[in-house]
Design a protein around this motif. Structure first.
Motif, PDB file in Angstrom:
ATOM      1  N   THR A 120      58.131  50.145  29.687  1.00 15.21           N
ATOM      2  CA  THR A 120      58.629  49.221  30.176  1.00 15.21           C
ATOM      3  C   THR A 120      58.532  49.260  31.569  1.00 15.21           C
ATOM      4  O   THR A 120      58.676  50.355  31.992  1.00 15.21           O
ATOM      5  CB  THR A 120      60.222  49.169  29.997  1.00 15.21           C
ATOM      6  N   TYR A 132      59.768  42.706  21.415  1.00 20.02           N
ATOM      7  CA  TYR A 132      59.018  43.155  22.598  1.00 20.02           C
ATOM      8  C   TYR A 132      58.911  41.716  23.589  1.00 20.02           C
ATOM      9  O   TYR A 132      58.440  40.750  23.016  1.00 20.02           O
ATOM     10  CB  TYR A 132      57.720  43.791  22.223  1.00 20.02           C
ATOM     11  N   SER A 167      61.948  54.776  23.719  1.00 20.76           N
ATOM     12  CA  SER A 167      61.430  53.972  24.979  1.00 20.76           C
ATOM     13  C   SER A 167      61.312  54.910  25.849  1.00 20.76           C
ATOM     14  O   SER A 167      61.930  55.800  26.274  1.00 20.76           O
ATOM     15  CB  SER A 167      62.682  52.881  24.909  1.00 20.76           C
ATOM     16  N   THR A 186      57.819  44.990  28.734  1.00 14.02           N
ATOM     17  CA  THR A 186      57.874  45.847  27.540  1.00 14.02           C
ATOM     18  C   THR A 186      56.841  45.553  26.654  1.00 14.02           C
ATOM     19  O   THR A 186      56.512  44.530  26.200  1.00 14.02           O
ATOM     20  CB  THR A 186      59.187  45.623  26.952  1.00 14.02           C
TER      21      THR A 186
END
Length: 485
Positions: free
Chosen positions: A310, A15, A259, A296
């Protein structure tokens, strides 16, 4: 739900920017505010033909636009947005003019009568810059400068200047410089053979022979060659950074971590939403293009599933093609997400136009890709600043949207629940009895899967869990020892 949504500070494996300091955003905001331009301290050169070779220093500006299509309200909104862009760049907006035409004048962008009026306004207000609400050709730029006698820039140059001011990371700075150079190349100006850098034929000789006499390489040619070399170097650097980004993204895909990409119009509140959902502490500023470097963060749903959020760069109407090309690798991160959270400013006079502009840019980014865009979740932000009539209209025009206020926290818990419902789920359900000596598998089941039932017995931990295929394979060694819970 909100209480259980958090950022994991202990994992820095894949990350960006972890671990983080929540005060970083505040410090960056103070740093940005400390670098404001000061009006009246101009050091502009008198020769306006050298404008492209100097860094933009906008101070007192007059705006001018051409209304070719749409309604008068849309034309005024476009000019108002240009004014906000100019103010974000550090300018003081003095006046704005709009001309109704079927198409911009090919010579001076606006008609000859409007050019004279523009010159009178410039003289009366003491402005030193004219900003046009469109992208000017090199010829339009040169002729308009000659007639108004002050520096002229277009909307593209203005946006590039804002990006240059706000870029912080090495990748962001390289992307902005690449976009600026791509914009600059066709607008370089030469002054004929007077500025040639070498003599033709034999060096210094008057008689170089037939076909060998000439001015040699001019300053313009030298500049173009140097820019071409710099562009090639920047492309190589960005490609190397893309490799790092792809590696991080590849680890997320390999671990099948869902995500979520936050996209939307500039200043719609994307960074505020990221902070509200994860406590990320990223920079939040009431300004256009405050965020250029994607951030992120990891978060969890109420049932313990991990996913990433994100924050991406904001979009705007008529986003310069140079920026789309330079930031393509960054923007494609949104296209690779499992879910798009499309944030819309509910307090904007025309939020539907914002939605259309963002979708146009996303379509341009993914035009060369075979994969379709991920599912979209529309989020109407700044509901506390919008009137009830507008919110009711948006509920009807944008069905399935969620209305929130990231500033006050209203509706954020409801949004988190909708996110949990929209995220892809692991599809393998398995019953296992994990010995206490293999506690790391239990931890992985909680961190990477969805624990449906759990019981601690003498021989270990009984689990009924929904997990990914790779984790299911690691747990199957203990499946034969498990009985129904």
């Amino acid at each position: 739900m909100t209480e259980q949504t958090h950022t994991d500070l202990n994992s820095t494996e894949f990350y960006d920017d972890d671990p983080y300091d929540p005060s970083v955003g505040e410090m960056e905001l103070e740093d940005r505010a400390s670098l404001r331009r000061v009006a009246g301290l101009s050091t502009e050169l008198e020769d306006i033909t050298e404008v492209e070779y100097r860094q933009l220093r906008l101070e007192r500006v007059v705006l001018v636009g051409v209304w070719t299509e749409g309604t008068a309200q849309q034309s005024e909104a476009s000019l108002a947005e240009l004014a906000r862009l100019a103010e974000t760049a550090g300018s003081e907006v003095l006046e704005g003019l709009v001309q109704r035409r079927q198409k911009p004048d090919p010579a001076t962008y606006v008609g000859s009568g409007k050019v004279r009026e523009l010159r009178d306004v410039v003289v009366a207000t003491g402005a030193d810059t004219v900003i046009c609400d469109g992208e000017l050709s090199p010829g339009q730029l040169r002729q308009l400068e000659e007639k108004v006698k002050v520096k002229v820039i277009d909307r593209t140059a203005l946006i590039l200047d804002i990006f240059a001011q706000h870029a912080r990371s090495k990748e962001g700075k390289a992307q902005v410089e690449l976009a600026q150079l791509q914009y600059l190349v066709p607008r370089l100006r030469g002054w004929g053979s007077a500025l040639s850098r070498q003599a033709g034929g034999r060096a210094g000789g008057a008689n170089g022979g037939v076909g060998l006499r000439g001015p040699g390489e001019t300053k313009l040619e030298t500049d173009r060659r140097r820019i071409s070399k710099r562009v090639a170097k920047l492309r190589r650097e960005i490609a190397a950074m893309d490799t790092i980004r792809e590696t991080k993204r590849g680890k997320r895909v390999a671990n099948e971590v869902p995500s979520v990409a936050i996209v939307g119009y500039t200043n719609a509140g994307k960074s505020s939403l990221l902070n509200a959902l994860t406590g990320a502490g990223v920079l939040v500023e009431d300004a256009l293009f405050a965020t250029l470097d994607p951030t992120t963060r990891r978060a969890q749903t109420a049932d313990g599933r991990t996913f990433t959020l994100t924050d991406t760069v904001g979009f705007v109407r008529h986003l310069p093609h140079q920026l789309v090309d330079a930031f393509r690798s960054t923007l494609e991160e949104a296209a690779d997400a499992d879910l798009l959270v499309h944030v819309v400013d509910g307090s904007d006079p025309a939020p539907e136009d914002q939605v259309s502009a963002v979708r146009e840019v996303l379509a341009e980014i993914t035009r060369s890709r075979k994969e379709p865009l991920p599912p979209e979740l529309l989020v109407i932000n700044k509901a506390d600043a919008a009137d009830d009539v507008t919110l009711a209209r948006l509920r009807h025009a944008l069905p399935g949207s969620v209305q929130i206020s990231a500033r006050t926290g209203s509706g954020v818990a409801d949004l988190a629940e909708v996110l949990a419902e929209r995220l892809p789920r692991a599809d393998t359900v398995i019953d296992v009895l994990v010995p206490y000596a293999r506690g790391e598998l239990v931890s992985r089941a909680h961190a990477e899967g969805e624990v449906l039932e759990e019981e601690h017995v003498a021989d270990g931990t009984r689990l009924r869990v929904r997990v990914r295929p790779d984790l299911a394979a690691a747990l199957r060694a203990f499946e034969t020892n498990a009985s129904a819970l």
